[in-house]
Scaffold this motif. Structure first.
Motif, mmCIF file in Angstrom:
data_model
loop_
_atom_site.group_PDB
_atom_site.id
_atom_site.type_symbol
_atom_site.label_atom_id
_atom_site.label_comp_id
_atom_site.label_asym_id
_atom_site.label_seq_id
_atom_site.Cartn_x
_atom_site.Cartn_y
_atom_site.Cartn_z
ATOM 1 N N PRO A 32 1.017 -1.171 0.086
ATOM 2 C CA PRO A 32 0.063 -0.060 -0.121
ATOM 3 C C PRO A 32 0.901 1.393 -0.036
ATOM 4 O O PRO A 32 1.996 1.405 0.457
ATOM 5 C CB PRO A 32 -0.798 -0.106 1.257
ATOM 6 N N ASP A 33 0.158 2.360 -0.469
ATOM 7 C CA ASP A 33 0.897 3.647 -0.325
ATOM 8 C C ASP A 33 1.241 4.058 1.085
ATOM 9 O O ASP A 33 0.761 3.566 1.969
ATOM 10 C CB ASP A 33 -0.289 4.707 -0.725
ATOM 11 N N LEU A 34 2.323 4.905 1.156
ATOM 12 C CA LEU A 34 2.677 5.334 2.373
ATOM 13 C C LEU A 34 1.567 6.235 3.079
ATOM 14 O O LEU A 34 0.866 7.095 2.567
ATOM 15 C CB LEU A 34 3.861 6.455 2.182
ATOM 16 N N ASP A 35 1.458 5.800 4.456
ATOM 17 C CA ASP A 35 0.224 6.356 5.110
ATOM 18 C C ASP A 35 0.706 6.104 6.689
ATOM 19 O O ASP A 35 0.554 4.845 7.026
ATOM 20 C CB ASP A 35 -1.078 5.621 4.813
ATOM 21 N N PHE A 36 0.432 7.143 7.525
ATOM 22 C CA PHE A 36 0.803 6.712 9.035
ATOM 23 C C PHE A 36 0.336 8.189 9.798
ATOM 24 O O PHE A 36 0.400 9.290 8.785
ATOM 25 C CB PHE A 36 2.143 6.317 9.230
ATOM 26 N N GLU A 37 0.284 8.213 10.875
ATOM 27 C CA GLU A 37 0.245 9.005 11.794
ATOM 28 C C GLU A 37 1.004 8.890 13.058
ATOM 29 O O GLU A 37 0.633 8.045 13.679
ATOM 30 C CB GLU A 37 -1.177 9.575 12.178
ATOM 31 N N LEU A 38 2.249 9.618 13.061
ATOM 32 C CA LEU A 38 3.152 9.225 14.222
ATOM 33 C C LEU A 38 3.803 10.594 14.914
ATOM 34 O O LEU A 38 3.203 11.597 14.538
ATOM 35 C CB LEU A 38 4.325 8.557 13.391
ATOM 36 N N VAL A 39 4.782 10.292 15.336
ATOM 37 C CA VAL A 39 5.616 11.549 16.369
ATOM 38 C C VAL A 39 7.079 11.585 15.607
ATOM 39 O O VAL A 39 7.589 10.499 15.895
ATOM 40 C CB VAL A 39 5.443 11.479 17.800
ATOM 41 N N ASP A 40 7.300 12.779 15.183
ATOM 42 C CA ASP A 40 8.664 12.629 14.750
ATOM 43 C C ASP A 40 9.966 12.803 15.877
ATOM 44 O O ASP A 40 9.340 13.283 17.064
ATOM 45 C CB ASP A 40 8.998 13.692 13.585
ATOM 46 N N GLU A 41 11.055 12.865 15.168
ATOM 47 C CA GLU A 41 12.049 12.986 16.452
ATOM 48 C C GLU A 41 12.064 14.274 17.291
ATOM 49 O O GLU A 41 13.011 14.529 17.906
ATOM 50 C CB GLU A 41 13.612 12.754 15.860
ATOM 51 N N ASP A 45 3.443 15.833 16.092
ATOM 52 C CA ASP A 45 2.686 15.204 15.402
ATOM 53 C C ASP A 45 2.916 15.283 13.779
ATOM 54 O O ASP A 45 2.738 16.364 13.525
ATOM 55 C CB ASP A 45 1.369 15.347 15.732
ATOM 56 N N VAL A 46 3.108 14.142 13.268
ATOM 57 C CA VAL A 46 3.313 14.128 11.656
ATOM 58 C C VAL A 46 2.481 12.907 11.066
ATOM 59 O O VAL A 46 2.108 12.158 11.575
ATOM 60 C CB VAL A 46 4.914 13.953 11.312
ATOM 61 N N SER A 47 2.245 13.076 9.615
ATOM 62 C CA SER A 47 1.867 11.961 8.953
ATOM 63 C C SER A 47 2.325 11.818 7.774
ATOM 64 O O SER A 47 3.480 12.656 7.604
ATOM 65 C CB SER A 47 0.133 12.596 8.601
ATOM 66 N N ALA A 48 2.074 10.802 6.984
ATOM 67 C CA ALA A 48 2.853 10.526 5.772
ATOM 68 C C ALA A 48 2.784 11.715 4.602
ATOM 69 O O ALA A 48 3.787 11.944 3.980
ATOM 70 C CB ALA A 48 2.120 9.241 4.932
ATOM 71 N N GLU A 49 1.739 12.625 4.795
ATOM 72 C CA GLU A 49 1.488 13.706 3.828
ATOM 73 C C GLU A 49 2.915 14.642 4.176
ATOM 74 O O GLU A 49 3.219 15.286 3.124
ATOM 75 C CB GLU A 49 0.308 14.453 3.825
ATOM 76 N N ASP A 50 3.291 14.723 5.355
ATOM 77 C CA ASP A 50 4.375 15.618 5.406
ATOM 78 C C ASP A 50 5.745 15.248 5.116
ATOM 79 O O ASP A 50 6.611 16.160 4.800
ATOM 80 C CB ASP A 50 4.769 15.663 7.198
ATOM 81 N N TYR A 51 5.849 14.050 4.402
ATOM 82 C CA TYR A 51 6.855 13.567 3.650
ATOM 83 C C TYR A 51 6.844 13.426 2.122
ATOM 84 O O TYR A 51 7.730 12.733 1.574
ATOM 85 C CB TYR A 51 7.323 12.068 4.385
ATOM 86 N N LEU A 52 5.666 13.347 1.635
ATOM 87 C CA LEU A 52 5.518 13.409 0.224
ATOM 88 C C LEU A 52 6.433 14.654 -0.528
ATOM 89 O O LEU A 52 6.728 15.516 0.225
ATOM 90 C CB LEU A 52 4.087 13.729 -0.161
ATOM 91 N N GLY A 53 6.912 14.302 -1.677
ATOM 92 C CA GLY A 53 7.819 15.254 -2.462
ATOM 93 C C GLY A 53 9.063 14.909 -2.372
ATOM 94 O O GLY A 53 10.076 15.313 -3.294
#
Length: 192
Positions: A32-41, A45-53
């Protein structure tokens, strides 16, 4: 000409023209495509959308790992150093902890800094980690605690590469030669 030769030549030609002839393992048809909601270092709070591009490598492990994680991450760092500079700037490695009890954002940041600027630590609740590991068919299991409370975590060791749109492309295993990983990362970058 034999009647079986023409279909064989046709299928070989199509395979040669395929856009997904990765030197590692093609997973584009079933992951599946990249998809998550986590906490960065950094504790955000981040989601997969923050890392697109950017092209993304997703790897699951933990900072107390005695062998597999540091070897895999060092191998990825080596491959990234060997790609052209413009490709290197377009790659990010998301290192997701399967040990959120010990791997706080601060611990993750110190750990990922060792491997290079492309590496970003992610953590979250056990429920968030379980949702993500189930999505990508990653297994992990906690070992027994010793007298000091230390324990190991057994886990899958594959890394998954996604394109800039967050679509799964290929899987990297520890057994893949560095040259193959470099070639696939370079090819992924050229595809845009």
């Amino acid at each position: 000409m034999h009647k079986w030769l023409l279909p064989l030549l046709g299928s070989l030609w199509l395979a040669g023209c395929s856009d997904n002839n990765w030197r590692t393992t093609d997973v584009s048809e079933f992951m599946p495509d990249l998809d998550f909601e986590l906490v960065d270092e950094n504790g955000r709070d981040v989601s997969a959308e923050d890392y697109l591009g950017k092209n993304t490598i997703l790897y699951f492990g933990y900072t107390h790992c005695p062998d597999v994680c540091p070897i895999t991450l060092a191998g990825l760092a080596t491959a990234i150093r060997k790609v052209d500079a413009e490709v290197r700037d377009d790659i990010q490695v998301l290192f997701v902890s399967v040990d959120p009890g010990r791997d706080t954002p601060d611990v993750m940041k110190r750990y990922t800094n060792y491997f290079g600027p492309q590496f970003i630590g992610l953590t979250g609740s056990t429920a968030q980690i379980d949702e993500l590991t189930n999505r990508y068919r990653i297994t992990y299991e906690y070992g027994d605690k010793d007298e000091e409370g230390n324990y190991d975590v057994s886990h899958s060791s594959a890394a998954f590469a996604f394109n800039k749109q967050g679509e799964a492309e290929f899987m990297i295993r520890d057994s893949d030669p560095t040259a193959n990983v470099v070639a696939d990362l370079s090819r992924l970058a050229k595809r845009g």
